[in-house]
Design a protein around this motif. Sequence first.
Motif: not given
Length: 93
Positions: A47-69
């Motif tokens: 009950q103390d934990f949740r799974l969050d999505k933090l970011a998406v990594l573009n493997p082609n250019n190495g850029k990380i797009h933050s998307d915390v949900t």
Amino acid sequence: MILYAIYDKKAEYYLMPFFAESEIQAKRIVINSAMPDIDCSLYRFSQDFRLDKLAVLNPNNGKIHSDVTTVAEVQSLLMAYQSTNGDDICEEV
């Protein structure tokens, strides 16, 4: 690739992040981490934990797009898994 992490709501910090190909795979990783060991904090205090999505990594250019949900509450994942014996759990939760 998507970056996920378990958030500890009581301690107010993220556990070690991990990559997964999809939300379904991330849910399976969390379930597999918690279920085998009843002494595991994820299982005992789910009950103390949740799974969050933090970011998406573009493997082609190495850029990380933050998307915390928030993806799911760990307690809900484990309860649903136990009630269905694991059948299609990641599709339903």
